[in-house]
Design a protein around this motif. Structure first.
Motif, short mmCIF file in Angstrom:
data_model
loop_
_atom_site.label_atom_id
_atom_site.label_comp_id
_atom_site.label_asym_id
_atom_site.label_seq_id
_atom_site.Cartn_x
_atom_site.Cartn_y
_atom_site.Cartn_z
N ASP A 174 6.45 -12.49 14.85
CA ASP A 174 5.59 -13.62 15.19
C ASP A 174 4.96 -13.44 16.57
OD1 ASP A 174 6.37 -14.72 12.78
OD2 ASP A 174 7.90 -16.01 13.69
N LYS A 175 5.71 -12.87 17.49
CA LYS A 175 5.22 -12.70 18.86
C LYS A 175 4.35 -11.47 19.04
CE LYS A 175 9.38 -14.99 20.62
NZ LYS A 175 10.69 -14.80 21.30
N GLY A 176 4.27 -10.63 18.00
CA GLY A 176 3.45 -9.43 18.09
C GLY A 176 4.15 -8.25 18.69
N TYR A 177 5.48 -8.35 18.87
CA TYR A 177 6.24 -7.25 19.47
C TYR A 177 6.68 -6.22 18.44
CZ TYR A 177 6.82 -10.78 23.19
OH TYR A 177 6.61 -11.74 24.15
N MET A 178 6.63 -6.61 17.17
CA MET A 178 7.08 -5.75 16.07
C MET A 178 6.08 -5.91 14.93
SD MET A 178 10.96 -5.60 14.46
CE MET A 178 10.86 -7.17 13.58
N PRO A 179 5.75 -4.84 14.19
CA PRO A 179 4.76 -4.96 13.11
C PRO A 179 5.26 -5.82 11.96
CG PRO A 179 5.82 -2.82 13.04
CD PRO A 179 6.27 -3.47 14.32
N SER A 180 4.34 -6.28 11.16
CA SER A 180 4.67 -7.10 10.00
C SER A 180 5.16 -6.24 8.85
CB SER A 180 3.44 -7.90 9.55
OG SER A 180 2.44 -7.01 9.05
N VAL A 181 5.74 -6.89 7.86
CA VAL A 181 6.19 -6.19 6.66
C VAL A 181 5.00 -5.52 5.97
CG1 VAL A 181 7.18 -6.49 4.36
CG2 VAL A 181 8.19 -7.68 6.31
N ALA A 182 3.88 -6.23 5.89
CA ALA A 182 2.69 -5.68 5.23
C ALA A 182 2.22 -4.41 5.92
CB ALA A 182 1.58 -6.72 5.22
N GLN A 183 2.32 -4.36 7.24
CA GLN A 183 1.85 -3.19 7.98
C GLN A 183 2.69 -1.95 7.73
OE1 GLN A 183 1.70 -5.54 11.79
NE2 GLN A 183 -0.02 -4.20 12.21
N VAL A 184 3.96 -2.13 7.46
CA VAL A 184 4.85 -0.97 7.33
C VAL A 184 5.18 -0.60 5.89
CG1 VAL A 184 5.87 -1.46 9.57
CG2 VAL A 184 6.98 -2.33 7.51
N THR A 185 4.84 -1.48 4.95
CA THR A 185 5.15 -1.18 3.56
C THR A 185 4.47 0.12 3.13
OG1 THR A 185 5.41 -3.52 3.01
CG2 THR A 185 4.99 -1.99 1.18
N GLY A 186 5.25 1.04 2.62
CA GLY A 186 4.73 2.32 2.18
C GLY A 186 4.49 3.31 3.29
N GLN A 187 4.80 2.92 4.54
CA GLN A 187 4.60 3.80 5.69
C GLN A 187 5.90 4.48 6.09
OE1 GLN A 187 1.38 4.17 7.10
NE2 GLN A 187 0.87 2.99 5.27
N ASP A 188 5.77 5.67 6.66
CA ASP A 188 6.93 6.41 7.13
C ASP A 188 7.13 6.12 8.61
OD1 ASP A 188 8.98 8.34 7.40
OD2 ASP A 188 7.53 9.87 7.98
N GLU A 189 8.25 5.50 8.95
CA GLU A 189 8.47 5.09 10.33
C GLU A 189 8.46 6.27 11.29
OE1 GLU A 189 11.30 1.89 12.46
OE2 GLU A 189 12.38 3.63 11.70
N SER A 190 9.02 7.40 10.89
CA SER A 190 9.07 8.55 11.80
C SER A 190 7.66 9.03 12.15
CB SER A 190 9.88 9.69 11.17
OG SER A 190 9.29 10.16 9.97
N SER A 191 6.74 8.98 11.20
CA SER A 191 5.37 9.41 11.48
C SER A 191 4.69 8.46 12.46
CB SER A 191 4.56 9.48 10.18
OG SER A 191 5.09 10.44 9.30
N ILE A 192 4.92 7.16 12.30
CA ILE A 192 4.32 6.17 13.20
C ILE A 192 4.91 6.32 14.60
CG2 ILE A 192 3.91 3.72 13.59
CD1 ILE A 192 4.26 3.29 10.59
N PHE A 193 6.22 6.51 14.66
CA PHE A 193 6.89 6.66 15.95
C PHE A 193 6.41 7.91 16.68
CE2 PHE A 193 10.56 8.41 18.34
CZ PHE A 193 10.67 7.43 19.32
N THR A 194 6.39 9.03 15.99
CA THR A 194 6.00 10.28 16.64
C THR A 194 4.51 10.29 16.99
OG1 THR A 194 5.76 11.34 14.46
CG2 THR A 194 7.85 11.64 15.62
N ALA A 195 3.73 9.39 16.38
CA ALA A 195 2.31 9.26 16.73
C ALA A 195 2.11 8.39 17.96
CB ALA A 195 1.54 8.69 15.55
#
Length: 467
Positions: A287-308
């Motif tokens: 809600d505060k914008g400190y963490m992405p929403s479920v919709a933003q990460v669904t189907g995404q690979d966290e390691s790729s986002i982190f390393t980017a």
């Protein structure tokens, strides 16, 4: 072991329907291969020969277990092990369909969330008599791991292969740019009221596209360049929250546990205030914008986002160490989970095992391979490959040394075991039904479509499964 591993959601959906199908098929296989194993009698492994199939889901572990298969074949030239690796999203469907079709693997990597139902469907071979006959030592593992694979019937259905805990991975450049040092992250504190020093760090490390940080005036939560904390979509809404929120709910002021007892509890506790308060705080980061929403990460690979460079920090499991910290172009540090209102850190303690399918046509070779997988001969090989923490302590030490040689300090994972601040993955019946209820319920809360209090109704539905 590693993995959850944590993607426990979608793969469980079909199991409830499968149970009926298996009953119609006579339990998926009763042929004991003519060499024991039926009804738990000892399998004769002394003259094992022939081909067997072995399945796993983690591509990162495939080379280590191929090395084990090569060593096994060298010691047992009459046995050939064919390894197949499938993604988590495909793996369990192929396993359960194989039970029905009669072509499941002889041996497969098993998960604590699955084996209870597999046992109830008569799909797994009890190992006790075979291990006793062969003089196999089931006390050689990290404390508690072997006991997790003893079912409600008192029989053992797997030998531990590894264990995992969780910790914080952080982007060293982003942390330094935020004015923090490595030592600043080693003793963070959180609480469900204001998030403590942990939330302050998360907020400050969050930055919008205009360069405003989450704790600065003018911060625009709708236009985020870097999130202070990532969200692992792979284990979203599954009811365990291993890499997402379990480290918070496990360290509440009044101790919260998933079930009335573990393993084999019959009453879930998602309706308790301490859980809902902690989960509500976790949701507030979105809600505060400190963490992405479920919709933003669904189907995404966290390691790729982190390393980017899109996340400053992520909470994740030890099995993902290479994926998150092994990038040579990105400096990554590790920190232990934050201390909660309980005054302690907390981490889920999970472990995988290898099981034999009851329909295997070559149980002697399958049993000999399972014993090898559970022995120092294989687990030392796995440890030296620095992919996971093997279940045998000496092999765990080899893994720690191997990670260190790559410049990765994995002690934040191990401190949880040393300090005895871990808790077990919830092991109960009705895993498929529980996930079918909890996944949409938790996703609705995290997406803002429902209040946290709605989890009380979901909890009631879950407990009705045990009536």
């Amino acid at each position: 072991m590693a993995r959850i591993r944590t993607k426990l959601g979608a793969a469980l959906v079909g199991l409830a329907a499968l149970s009926l199908s298996l009953s119609a098929c006579g339990g998926g296989g009763s042929d004991d291969g003519g060499s024991g194993g039926a009804d738990g009698e000892a399998i004769d492994t002394s003259n094992a020969s022939g081909d067997i199939s072995y399945w796993l889901w983690d591509a990162g572990q495939l080379p280590a277990y191929q090395a084990c298969a090569d060593a096994f074949h060298a010691a047992n030239p009459n046995v050939n092990v064919k390894i197949s690796q499938y993604s988590w999203d495909d793996y369990w469907g192929k396993i359960t369909n194989g039970f029905v079709a009669g072509d499941a693997p002889d041996v497969f990597t098993d998960h604590l969330s699955k084996y209870g139902e597999f046992v109830s469907q008569d799909q797994l071979v009890p190992l006790d008599a075979t291990l006793a006959k062969d003089g196999f030592n089931t006390n050689q593992y990290q404390p508690g791991l072997a006991d997790l694979w003893v079912g409600q019937d008192g029989k053992r259905y797997g030998l531990p292969k590894d264990f995992d805990t969780t910790a914080i991975f952080y982007n060293q450049s982003l942390v330094k740019a935020g004015g923090y040092s490595a030592s600043d992250l080693q003793d963070l504190q959180w609480n469900p009221t204001d998030g403590g020093s942990y939330e302050k760090v998360i907020a400050h490390l969050t930055m919008d596209t205009n360069g405003k940080r989450g704790d600065e005036a003018g911060f625009d939560k709708s236009k985020i360049k870097v999130y202070g904390l990532g969200l692992d979509g792979g284990s979203g809404g599954n009811g365990a929250g291993q890499t997402q929120w379990s480290m918070y709910t496990g360290s509440t002021a009044t101790p919260w546990t998933y079930t009335d007892k573990n393993p084999w509890g019959t009453h879930y506790n998602y309706d308790q205030p301490q859980f809902q308060e902690a989960f509500g705080w976790f949701k507030s980061l979105i809600d505060k914008g400190y963490m992405p929403s479920v919709a933003q990460v669904t189907g995404q690979d966290e390691s790729s986002i982190f390393t980017a460079g899109k996340y400053a920090m992520v909470t994740n499991g030890s099995w993902n160490t290479n994926a998150l910290a092994g990038n040579k172009d990105l400096a990554v540090g590790l920190a232990p989970n934050p201390v909660g209102p309980s005054g302690k850190r907390a981490s889920m303690y999970n472990g995988l095992a290898d099981s034999i399918w009851v329909g295997s046509k070559n149980k002697p070779a399958a049993a000999k391979w399972v014993e090898f997988l559970g022995s120092p001969d294989c687990q030392n090989i796995v440890g030296e490959k620095s992919v996971v923490f093997p279940a045998i302590p000496s092999a765990t030490e080899k893994a720690q040394a191997a990670f260190k040689s790559k410049g990765i300090d994995v002690s934040p994972f191990l401190v949880q075991v040393q300090d005895k601040t871990t808790f077990l993955f919830p092991i109960t019946d009705h895993a498929a039904g529980i996930t079918n209820i909890l996944q949409p319920a938790m996703d609705n809360v995290l997406s803002g479509k429902a209040e946290v209090s709605s989890l009380t109704e979901a909890n009631d539905q879950i407990n009705q499964l045990f009536q």
